[in-house]
Scaffold this motif. Sequence first.
Motif, PDB file in Angstrom:
ATOM      1  N   LEU A  31      -1.046 -36.847  12.859  1.00  0.00           N
ATOM      2  CA  LEU A  31       0.191 -37.034  13.605  1.00  0.00           C
ATOM      3  C   LEU A  31      -0.153 -37.452  15.031  1.00  0.00           C
ATOM      4  CD1 LEU A  31       3.218 -36.657  12.840  1.00  0.00           C
ATOM      5  CD2 LEU A  31       3.133 -34.489  14.073  1.00  0.00           C
ATOM      6  N   LEU A  32      -0.187 -38.756  15.275  1.00  0.00           N
ATOM      7  CA  LEU A  32      -0.515 -39.285  16.601  1.00  0.00           C
ATOM      8  C   LEU A  32       0.771 -39.770  17.255  1.00  0.00           C
ATOM      9  CD1 LEU A  32      -2.919 -39.800  18.499  1.00  0.00           C
ATOM     10  CD2 LEU A  32      -3.046 -42.113  17.571  1.00  0.00           C
ATOM     11  N   GLY A  33       1.488 -38.826  17.837  1.00  0.00           N
ATOM     12  CA  GLY A  33       2.781 -39.104  18.442  1.00  0.00           C
ATOM     13  C   GLY A  33       3.490 -37.800  18.743  1.00  0.00           C
ATOM     14  N   ASP A  34       4.478 -37.847  19.631  1.00  0.00           N
ATOM     15  CA  ASP A  34       5.204 -36.642  20.018  1.00  0.00           C
ATOM     16  C   ASP A  34       6.420 -36.418  19.124  1.00  0.00           C
ATOM     17  OD1 ASP A  34       3.379 -36.353  22.027  1.00  0.00           O
ATOM     18  OD2 ASP A  34       4.697 -37.068  23.626  1.00  0.00           O
ATOM     19  N   CYS A  35       6.855 -35.164  19.059  1.00  0.00           N
ATOM     20  CA  CYS A  35       8.060 -34.794  18.315  1.00  0.00           C
ATOM     21  C   CYS A  35       8.999 -34.028  19.246  1.00  0.00           C
ATOM     22  CB  CYS A  35       7.718 -33.910  17.124  1.00  0.00           C
ATOM     23  SG  CYS A  35       6.709 -34.699  15.855  1.00  0.00           S
ATOM     24  N   VAL A  36      10.284 -34.268  19.075  1.00  0.00           N
ATOM     25  CA  VAL A  36      11.305 -33.509  19.813  1.00  0.00           C
ATOM     26  C   VAL A  36      12.295 -32.935  18.809  1.00  0.00           C
ATOM     27  CG1 VAL A  36      13.238 -33.649  21.424  1.00  0.00           C
ATOM     28  CG2 VAL A  36      11.087 -34.807  21.952  1.00  0.00           C
ATOM     29  N   SER A  37      12.522 -31.623  18.909  1.00  0.00           N
ATOM     30  CA  SER A  37      13.466 -30.929  18.038  1.00  0.00           C
ATOM     31  C   SER A  37      14.600 -30.352  18.878  1.00  0.00           C
ATOM     32  CB  SER A  37      12.780 -29.788  17.285  1.00  0.00           C
ATOM     33  OG  SER A  37      11.648 -30.254  16.579  1.00  0.00           O
ATOM     34  N   ILE A  38      15.814 -30.358  18.317  1.00  0.00           N
ATOM     35  CA  ILE A  38      16.989 -29.822  19.012  1.00  0.00           C
ATOM     36  C   ILE A  38      17.791 -28.954  18.048  1.00  0.00           C
ATOM     37  CG2 ILE A  38      19.093 -30.364  20.286  1.00  0.00           C
ATOM     38  CD1 ILE A  38      17.940 -33.073  20.934  1.00  0.00           C
ATOM     39  N   GLU A  39      18.249 -27.818  18.566  1.00  0.00           N
ATOM     40  CA  GLU A  39      19.152 -26.972  17.793  1.00  0.00           C
ATOM     41  C   GLU A  39      20.054 -26.196  18.741  1.00  0.00           C
ATOM     42  OE1 GLU A  39      17.070 -24.056  15.486  1.00  0.00           O
ATOM     43  OE2 GLU A  39      15.422 -23.949  16.920  1.00  0.00           O
ATOM     44  N   PRO A  40      21.225 -25.787  18.278  1.00  0.00           N
ATOM     45  CA  PRO A  40      22.142 -25.002  19.120  1.00  0.00           C
ATOM     46  C   PRO A  40      21.490 -23.693  19.566  1.00  0.00           C
ATOM     47  CG  PRO A  40      23.257 -25.805  17.153  1.00  0.00           C
ATOM     48  CD  PRO A  40      21.795 -26.067  16.953  1.00  0.00           C
ATOM     49  N   SER A  41      21.919 -23.203  20.729  1.00  0.00           N
ATOM     50  CA  SER A  41      21.334 -21.972  21.268  1.00  0.00           C
ATOM     51  C   SER A  41      22.356 -21.279  22.164  1.00  0.00           C
ATOM     52  CB  SER A  41      20.066 -22.301  22.061  1.00  0.00           C
ATOM     53  OG  SER A  41      19.552 -21.169  22.722  1.00  0.00           O
ATOM     54  N   ASN A  42      22.141 -20.002  22.404  1.00  0.00           N
ATOM     55  CA  ASN A  42      23.013 -19.258  23.315  1.00  0.00           C
ATOM     56  C   ASN A  42      22.688 -19.553  24.777  1.00  0.00           C
ATOM     57  OD1 ASN A  42      24.417 -17.958  21.221  1.00  0.00           O
ATOM     58  ND2 ASN A  42      22.816 -16.393  21.046  1.00  0.00           N
ATOM     59  N   THR A  43      21.448 -19.956  25.035  1.00  0.00           N
ATOM     60  CA  THR A  43      21.017 -20.305  26.392  1.00  0.00           C
ATOM     61  C   THR A  43      20.201 -21.595  26.338  1.00  0.00           C
ATOM     62  OG1 THR A  43      18.994 -18.973  26.162  1.00  0.00           O
ATOM     63  CG2 THR A  43      20.923 -17.897  27.148  1.00  0.00           C
ATOM     64  N   GLN A  45      17.189 -23.928  26.645  1.00  0.00           N
ATOM     65  CA  GLN A  45      15.739 -23.725  26.575  1.00  0.00           C
ATOM     66  C   GLN A  45      15.042 -25.071  26.402  1.00  0.00           C
ATOM     67  OE1 GLN A  45      14.391 -20.600  23.778  1.00  0.00           O
ATOM     68  NE2 GLN A  45      16.552 -20.073  23.508  1.00  0.00           N
ATOM     69  N   LEU A  46      13.926 -25.209  27.078  1.00  0.00           N
ATOM     70  CA  LEU A  46      13.028 -26.339  26.840  1.00  0.00           C
ATOM     71  C   LEU A  46      11.639 -25.765  26.655  1.00  0.00           C
ATOM     72  CD1 LEU A  46      12.155 -29.267  26.612  1.00  0.00           C
ATOM     73  CD2 LEU A  46      12.153 -29.424  29.110  1.00  0.00           C
ATOM     74  N   ASN A  47      11.179 -25.781  25.422  1.00  0.00           N
ATOM     75  CA  ASN A  47       9.871 -25.235  25.092  1.00  0.00           C
ATOM     76  C   ASN A  47       8.900 -26.376  24.782  1.00  0.00           C
ATOM     77  OD1 ASN A  47      10.799 -22.416  25.052  1.00  0.00           O
ATOM     78  ND2 ASN A  47      11.961 -23.062  23.256  1.00  0.00           N
ATOM     79  N   CYS A  48       7.703 -26.267  25.310  1.00  0.00           N
ATOM     80  CA  CYS A  48       6.684 -27.291  25.082  1.00  0.00           C
ATOM     81  C   CYS A  48       5.447 -26.649  24.456  1.00  0.00           C
ATOM     82  CB  CYS A  48       6.286 -27.967  26.393  1.00  0.00           C
ATOM     83  SG  CYS A  48       7.653 -28.762  27.262  1.00  0.00           S
ATOM     84  N   ILE A  64       9.979 -35.304  31.373  1.00  0.00           N
ATOM     85  CA  ILE A  64      10.772 -36.463  30.975  1.00  0.00           C
ATOM     86  C   ILE A  64      11.813 -36.097  29.920  1.00  0.00           C
ATOM     87  CG2 ILE A  64       9.257 -37.299  29.127  1.00  0.00           C
ATOM     88  CD1 ILE A  64      11.081 -39.411  31.817  1.00  0.00           C
ATOM     89  N   THR A  65      11.529 -35.097  29.094  1.00  0.00           N
ATOM     90  CA  THR A  65      12.518 -34.653  28.111  1.00  0.00           C
ATOM     91  C   THR A  65      13.713 -34.001  28.811  1.00  0.00           C
ATOM     92  OG1 THR A  65      10.864 -34.387  26.369  1.00  0.00           O
ATOM     93  CG2 THR A  65      12.882 -33.123  26.128  1.00  0.00           C
ATOM     94  N   TRP A  66      13.451 -33.254  29.861  1.00  0.00           N
ATOM     95  CA  TRP A  66      14.543 -32.666  30.650  1.00  0.00           C
ATOM     96  C   TRP A  66      15.377 -33.763  31.288  1.00  0.00           C
ATOM     97  CZ3 TRP A  66      16.369 -32.744  35.628  1.00  0.00           C
ATOM     98  CH2 TRP A  66      17.293 -31.746  35.990  1.00  0.00           C
ATOM     99  N   LEU A  86       9.602 -29.728  22.662  1.00  0.00           N
ATOM    100  CA  LEU A  86       8.763 -30.912  22.754  1.00  0.00           C
ATOM    101  C   LEU A  86       7.378 -30.568  22.231  1.00  0.00           C
ATOM    102  CD1 LEU A  86       7.878 -33.755  23.702  1.00  0.00           C
ATOM    103  CD2 LEU A  86       7.554 -32.779  25.999  1.00  0.00           C
ATOM    104  N   GLU A  87       7.001 -31.226  21.147  1.00  0.00           N
ATOM    105  CA  GLU A  87       5.666 -31.050  20.581  1.00  0.00           C
ATOM    106  C   GLU A  87       4.785 -32.161  21.139  1.00  0.00           C
ATOM    107  OE1 GLU A  87       3.512 -31.366  16.227  1.00  0.00           O
ATOM    108  OE2 GLU A  87       5.594 -30.677  16.322  1.00  0.00           O
ATOM    109  N   LYS A  88       3.943 -31.809  22.109  1.00  0.00           N
ATOM    110  CA  LYS A  88       3.154 -32.806  22.838  1.00  0.00           C
ATOM    111  C   LYS A  88       1.807 -33.015  22.162  1.00  0.00           C
ATOM    112  CE  LYS A  88       2.784 -35.781  26.060  1.00  0.00           C
ATOM    113  NZ  LYS A  88       3.628 -36.993  25.936  1.00  0.00           N
ATOM    114  N   ASN A  89       1.767 -34.012  21.287  1.00  0.00           N
ATOM    115  CA  ASN A  89       0.532 -34.340  20.558  1.00  0.00           C
ATOM    116  C   ASN A  89      -0.257 -35.467  21.210  1.00  0.00           C
ATOM    117  OD1 ASN A  89       1.165 -32.507  18.378  1.00  0.00           O
ATOM    118  ND2 ASN A  89       2.690 -33.994  17.715  1.00  0.00           N
TER     119      ASN A  89
END
Length: 310
Positions: A31-43, A45-48, A64-66, A86-89
Amino acid sequence: MIKIYAPASIGNVGVGFDILGAAITPIDDTLLGDCVSIEPSNTFQLNCYGNFSTHLPKDIKKNITWKAWKWFSKKTNKKKPISITLEKNMPVGSGLGSSASSIVASVLAFNKFYKTKLTQVELIKLMGILEGSISGGIHYDNVAPCYLGGLQLITDDIHNPTQKLPIFKNWLWIIAWPGITVSTSTARNILPLQYSKEICIQNSRNLSTFIHALYTQKSELAIRFMQDTIAEPYRISLIQNFLYIKTALLKLGALTCNISGSGPTLFSICLNISVANKVKEWLEKNYIKNNQGFVHICKIDQLGARKIRI
């Protein structure tokens, strides 16, 4: 949950400074590339996470994702909190379109999540603007192939800003990142502000002949004219022993050795897996500087960014 994968890319592709770019994927399915996942949340969050997440800015507002999320939240006026991962590969400052990979994955994920239904042209222009906020100037030679796949010619036309070009299916692309970085701004600032008429003519000749060779399927002609007269003569000072490396790879049977984007990643093209493996082994032994560096045998990624299964 929405999860988008955006592949690595080679900017310039040697002969096309700022107007050619190619999406690539390793033949071993790494997997030579980044992945971004999104889901509903109560607060909010940006996790890397990922191998290169520690290379990202600590200030969330410089991520840059923010920035992409901020643009979409303003456009849609939706304040509902979400969780972004953000999965930074991809290594930052590698010359493999690291920022473009994060941008493309982020923009497509937000466009789908917020149902903004932006057109392809609108998406590309937004990606270019976000890329420019990092590199100091809007350019599409990484974001376009990362988004759309294949080898892309950046026309900057108002209706068709990019065009997909044919490519030789038997070409194997070996990419080598040594494990160190070169900033895009440094690599751009080292270039002259003016070029002679002779260099401009030669660059036009090289690029036009290369594209002609793609459409007429003349592989040897394409290789002969895959020459960079604009950036490589100046950027080789940023890459230790570049000319020695190039000579060594050609002796092994490689057809090319060029700088990928701003560097320090190098790319080479081979016609068969035997030569490609020899080139890979040589680069692993002689170009990789630390345990973060890598070499991959790749093919052109014709799909570009896509939704992947969770």
